[in-house]
Design an enzyme around this catalytic site. Structure first.
Site, PDB file in Angstrom:
ATOM      1  N   HIS A 136      -4.575   3.499  -7.997  1.00  0.00           N
ATOM      2  CA  HIS A 136      -4.284   3.503  -6.558  1.00  0.00           C
ATOM      3  C   HIS A 136      -3.058   4.383  -6.299  1.00  0.00           C
ATOM      4  CE1 HIS A 136      -3.157   2.242  -2.552  1.00  0.00           C
ATOM      5  NE2 HIS A 136      -4.394   1.787  -2.418  1.00  0.00           N
ATOM      6  N   GLU A 163      -9.857   7.921  -1.925  1.00  0.00           N
ATOM      7  CA  GLU A 163      -8.899   7.481  -0.912  1.00  0.00           C
ATOM      8  C   GLU A 163      -7.898   8.604  -0.634  1.00  0.00           C
ATOM      9  OE1 GLU A 163      -8.601   2.945  -0.624  1.00  0.00           O
ATOM     10  OE2 GLU A 163      -7.151   3.600  -2.117  1.00  0.00           O
TER      11      GLU A 163
HETATM   12  P1  PGA Z   1      -5.960   0.812   4.295  1.00  0.00           P
HETATM   13  O1  PGA Z   1      -5.729   0.813   2.701  1.00  0.00           O
HETATM   14  O2  PGA Z   1      -7.372   0.367   4.530  1.00  0.00           O
HETATM   15  O3  PGA Z   1      -4.948  -0.120   4.820  1.00  0.00           O
HETATM   16  O4  PGA Z   1      -5.760   2.231   4.757  1.00  0.00           O
HETATM   17  C1  PGA Z   1      -6.711   1.225   1.801  1.00  0.00           C
HETATM   18  C2  PGA Z   1      -6.190   1.163   0.394  1.00  0.00           C
HETATM   19  O5  PGA Z   1      -5.004   1.469   0.177  1.00  0.00           O
HETATM   20  O6  PGA Z   1      -6.917   0.789  -0.544  1.00  0.00           O
END
Ligand code: PGA
Length: 253
Positions: free
Chosen positions: A101, A170
């Protein structure tokens, strides 16, 4: 809408106390009664380490699956103050672990550290939710594909059990910002990720690729036509049972 399994994964980050089980009870009630669609999706929640054991026990034979948000890059036990290994997470009955992440990359997780973590998660018989994504500067300089290719090829290894790996795309600029990629860009990027995985690792099946970053019940509509996506990693909106349930409802509506 495609009929393959979609993943709705909640990443609680640093949120939750034992009382927060009430959120999961409500989500569980919803998925239990949602007979029309619930064979088409998997619900995974990753609470902080402190709640895994209790949650995994409570939802043992339910549709909610419990995972962890990270693990240490060395396995088993060791002189590593404050760290939790994949082996320890497995002992709490978690089934998935998020690795890579951007919060953890920011704190020093390199591609090679991430590779060690993935190895440990897989060796302990759990599945990996492997996060990748470019930052805003990379995007503006049109380096997204270069960055993603590097993250994928440096953290994954041909000998890994790919059946137990999900990839979550992401983009860092979209996490918690309320911004989501344009549909055509997300389509291109998802296809690029799938092709890169295929080219390098030649798996006989397709590795699920999810999207994460500011997904909520009001914008989930915009992802509906992107049938190449295999699900969503949801941060902020997963801390509310209503928002999380509405995301699923609006997706299948
Ligand atoms: P968010 O976070 O949906 O709050 O943008 C996603 C993540 O960090 O996995």
């Amino acid at each position: 809408m495609a009929n393959n399994i979609k993943y709705f994964i909640g990443n609680w980050k640093m949120f939750g106390t034992p009382k927060s089980i009430s959120i999961l009870n409500k989500i569980n009630k919803f998925v239990k009664f949602d007979k029309k669609f619930n064979k088409r999706y998997k619900t995974i929640i990753t609470p902080p380490y402190t709640l895994i054991e209790n949650f995994a026990k409570t939802f043992k034979n339910q549709k909610i699956i419990i995972g962890a948000q990270n693990c240490y890059h060395k396995d088993n036990f060791g002189a590593n103050t404050g760290s939790i290994s994949a082996f320890m997470i497995k002992s709490l009955n978690a089934k998935y672990v998020i690795v890579g992440h951007s919060d953890n990359r920011k704190e020093g997780d390199t591609n090679s550290i991430i590779k060690e973590k993935i190895d440990n998660v897989l060796n302990n018989g759990m599945s990996v939710i492997f996060c990748i994504g470019e930052n805003k500067k990379d995007k503006l300089r049109k380096r997204t594909f270069k960055v993603l290719r590097e993250q994928i090829t440096k953290a994954l290894d041909k000998r890994f059990k790919f059946k137990n790996i999900l990839v979550a795309y992401e983009p860092i600029w979209s996490i918690g910002s309320g911004k989501i990629p344009k549909t055509k860009d997300l389509l291109k990027t998802t296809l690029f990720i799938k092709k890169t995985l295929n080219d390098f690792f030649k798996t006989k099946f397709s590795i699920p690729v999810l999207y994460g970053g500011s997904v909520d019940s009001s914008n989930i509509d915009q992802f509906k036509n992107l049938t190449v996506l295999d699900g969503f990693l949801i941060g902020g909106a997963s801390k509310s049972n209503k928002k999380f349930i509405d995301i699923i409802k609006n997706y299948y509506r």
